[in-house]
Design an enzyme around this catalytic site. Structure first.
Site, PDB file in Angstrom:
ATOM      1  N   GLU A   1       0.842  -1.209   0.000  1.00 22.41           N
ATOM      2  CA  GLU A   1       0.000   0.000   0.000  1.00 22.41           C
ATOM      3  C   GLU A   1       0.866   1.244   0.000  1.00 22.41           C
ATOM      4  O   GLU A   1       1.805   1.354   0.793  1.00 22.41           O
ATOM      5  CB  GLU A   1      -0.909  -0.027   1.235  1.00 22.41           C
TER       6      GLU A   1
ATOM      7  N   THR B   1       2.869   2.082  -2.209  1.00 18.71           N
ATOM      8  CA  THR B   1       4.179   1.776  -2.779  1.00 18.71           C
ATOM      9  C   THR B   1       4.203   2.083  -4.278  1.00 18.71           C
ATOM     10  O   THR B   1       5.268   2.222  -4.851  1.00 18.71           O
ATOM     11  CB  THR B   1       4.523   0.292  -2.568  1.00 18.71           C
ATOM     12  N   ASP B   2       3.016   2.201  -4.905  1.00 19.85           N
ATOM     13  CA  ASP B   2       3.021   2.302  -6.391  1.00 19.85           C
ATOM     14  C   ASP B   2       3.698   3.578  -6.887  1.00 19.85           C
ATOM     15  O   ASP B   2       4.540   3.530  -7.776  1.00 19.85           O
ATOM     16  CB  ASP B   2       1.632   2.075  -7.016  1.00 19.85           C
TER      17      ASP B   2
ATOM     18  N   SER C   1     -11.771   0.882  -6.189  1.00 26.79           N
ATOM     19  CA  SER C   1     -11.371   1.354  -7.524  1.00 26.79           C
ATOM     20  C   SER C   1     -12.513   1.376  -8.536  1.00 26.79           C
ATOM     21  O   SER C   1     -12.359   0.933  -9.678  1.00 26.79           O
ATOM     22  CB  SER C   1     -10.242   0.488  -8.093  1.00 26.79           C
TER      23      SER C   1
ATOM     24  N   SER D   1     -13.562   3.967  -9.963  1.00 28.11           N
ATOM     25  CA  SER D   1     -13.236   4.867 -11.070  1.00 28.11           C
ATOM     26  C   SER D   1     -12.309   4.184 -12.069  1.00 28.11           C
ATOM     27  O   SER D   1     -12.503   4.292 -13.284  1.00 28.11           O
ATOM     28  CB  SER D   1     -12.652   6.187 -10.569  1.00 28.11           C
TER      29      SER D   1
ATOM     30  N   ASP E   1      -4.280   0.812  -9.540  1.00 29.71           N
ATOM     31  CA  ASP E   1      -5.703   0.499  -9.675  1.00 29.71           C
ATOM     32  C   ASP E   1      -6.075   0.143 -11.113  1.00 29.71           C
ATOM     33  O   ASP E   1      -6.752  -0.854 -11.369  1.00 29.71           O
ATOM     34  CB  ASP E   1      -6.554   1.689  -9.199  1.00 29.71           C
TER      35      ASP E   1
ATOM     36  N   TYR F   1      -3.643  12.312   0.275  1.00 30.13           N
ATOM     37  CA  TYR F   1      -2.906  11.555  -0.738  1.00 30.13           C
ATOM     38  C   TYR F   1      -1.792  12.415  -1.331  1.00 30.13           C
ATOM     39  O   TYR F   1      -0.639  11.993  -1.412  1.00 30.13           O
ATOM     40  CB  TYR F   1      -3.876  11.109  -1.844  1.00 30.13           C
TER      41      TYR F   1
HETATM   42  C1  GLA Z   1      -5.196   4.771  -4.360  1.00 28.16           C
HETATM   43  C2  GLA Z   1      -4.405   5.112  -5.623  1.00 28.16           C
HETATM   44  C3  GLA Z   1      -3.365   4.037  -5.924  1.00 28.16           C
HETATM   45  C4  GLA Z   1      -2.501   3.731  -4.706  1.00 28.16           C
HETATM   46  C5  GLA Z   1      -3.371   3.517  -3.462  1.00 28.16           C
HETATM   47  C6  GLA Z   1      -2.565   3.370  -2.208  1.00 28.16           C
HETATM   48  O1  GLA Z   1      -5.963   3.633  -4.562  1.00 28.16           O
HETATM   49  O2  GLA Z   1      -5.273   5.246  -6.713  1.00 28.16           O
HETATM   50  O3  GLA Z   1      -2.579   4.421  -7.030  1.00 28.16           O
HETATM   51  O4  GLA Z   1      -1.560   4.743  -4.498  1.00 28.16           O
HETATM   52  O5  GLA Z   1      -4.295   4.565  -3.282  1.00 28.16           O
HETATM   53  O6  GLA Z   1      -1.808   2.198  -2.241  1.00 28.16           O
END
Ligand code: GLA
Length: 388
Positions: free
Chosen positions: A33, A35-36, A125, A127, A171, A221
């Site tokens: 989480e 980490t992307d 997710s 969206s 996502d 975020y």
């Molecule tokens: C949201 C973002 C993702 C990711 C997560 C946290 O879902 O869309 O890209 O950063 O938060 O892991």
């Protein structure tokens, strides 16, 4: 769902002759989480519900798209899109349509109806699923080839530029590339990925929706992204090859992290540890060590709660109640946090006991959490309509 979206199409546009239906599922992140966008590793899997689009090409340039859930219809000429309100359902759909048009893939109009059985705004997710489903549906009517990873990137571009959310790639990748029966290990730097079989025997992933609206999520975020970047710049003084927190190891964090503001120190400690946990968890799943997988989930939650600080008291209570339940191997918040869902690894006979314990949650927060046992996850694609 397939039948009902086709019927929805018929009632909006007269009949459903020649309609095709495309679907993309939501995703639940098992571990990895935040980490992307640090070029790290994630391990999401698709869920068993998604967004469905019934679509039919038109000969002219008129675009008409209706949402069943929002009971709205938008209509415009393909070459004359006025930027939709960022973050509205149609910004995702029309963003994908517009980007495909600009790349020359789409030259004519269409009619579409959108429906779904995925919880909206619950951190699963919705969206990304909407974007991917739109892309797949446009491929059906305009018959163009596109590498699935390029489609995923286009969908992420739409999220950045039409919804103003600077998300990572997880996502859209999970919704677009995830396979049924598998979870997806993704290296967010190289975009190499592996669909890893999920064999859980008597165990199941159970998703619990906190029913808390994620109002804080967007600003938090962006702050987290900036804090991670600040840490990268700091560590580059010690090793100029560092490009992202992916390149930082725990030794470096321990040695020089203390020179950072304490908050930033905590943030990078989470990311560095979470990358290690994600890889360890995948290895555990591959070797059938569900106990180890569960422990890593739990450690992930603690780190998100204490170091990355994206949990909330409702998610923490859901995780605690799961831990108090015999037969639960691990539990954590999933997705961006501040509400949304938890995911737990649960012995299937223990599910009623877990549900029972959630009574404490309702008593404390006056919220009734939805519980979903993930039996069969889905994958994106065109789906056949059964007219029988
Ligand atoms: C949201 C973002 C993702 C990711 C997560 C946290 O879902 O869309 O890209 O950063 O938060 O892991």
């Amino acid at each position: 769902m397939i039948e009902s979206v086709a019927q929805g199409f018929a009632s909006k546009f007269g009949d459903a002759d020649g309609v095709v239906v495309a679907m993309a599922p939501g995703r639940v992140n098992l571990i990895g989480e935040y980490t992307d966008f640090n070029d790290g590793f994630v391990f999401p899997m698709t869920v068993d519900s998604g967004i469905y689009i019934a679509v039919r090409a038109r000969d002219d340039k008129t675009v008409r798209v209706a949402s069943i859930r929002y009971d709205e219809l938008v209509e415009y000429e393909l070459d004359e899109l006025e930027t939709p309100k960022p973050g509205s359902w149609c910004s995702y759909v029309l963003g994908v349509v517009e980007e495909l048009r600009l790349r020359g893939h789409l030259t004519h109009g269409f009619e579409a109806v959108i429906d779904g059985n995925l919880h909206l705004g619950a951190g699963l997710s919705s969206s990304a699923a909407l974007e991917v489903a739109t892309g797949v549906s446009m491929q059906q009517i305009a018959r163009f080839e596109m590498d699935p990873v390029d489609m995923v990137k286009l969908c992420q571009y739409v999220e950045h530029n039409y919804a103003n959310v600077m998300c990572g790639i997880m996502d859209q990748f999970a919704c677009g590339i995830g396979r049924s029966g598998h979870a997806l290990l993704l290296d967010c730097r190289s975009l190499d990925y592996e669909n890893v079989p999920v064999e859980l025997g008597d165990y199941r992933f159970v998703i619990v929706n906190s029913e808390v609206e994620r109002s804080l999520a967007l600003s938090a975020y962006n702050t987290r992204r900036a804090e991670c970047q600040e840490a990268v710049e700091h560590f580059r003084h010690y090793d100029s090859s560092i490009r992202a927190l992916r390149d930082v190891d725990m030794d470096l964090v321990e040695k020089h992290g203390g020179e950072l503001p304490p908050v930033v120190h905590r943030r990078c400690r989470h990311v560095v540890a979470e990358n290690e946990r994600a890889l360890a968890a995948v290895a555990a799943l591959k070797s059938g060590s569900l106990d180890a997988f569960g422990r890593l989930m739990t450690e992930s939650h603690r780190s998100l709660r204490d170091d990355f600080e994206v949990s909330c008291e409702q998610l923490d209570l859901l995780v605690e109640l799961a831990h108090d339940t015999q037969g639960v191997l691990g539990s954590r918040m999933t997705g961006a946090g501040f509400g949304g869902c938890t995911v737990s690894l649960v012995q299937k006979d223990a599910v009623p006991e877990l549900i029972n314990r959630l009574g404490d949650y309702t008593a404390r927060f006056n919220l009734a959490p939805g519980v979903f046992v993930l039996e069969r996850n889905l994958e994106a694609g065109p789906v056949a309509i059964d007219y029988s």
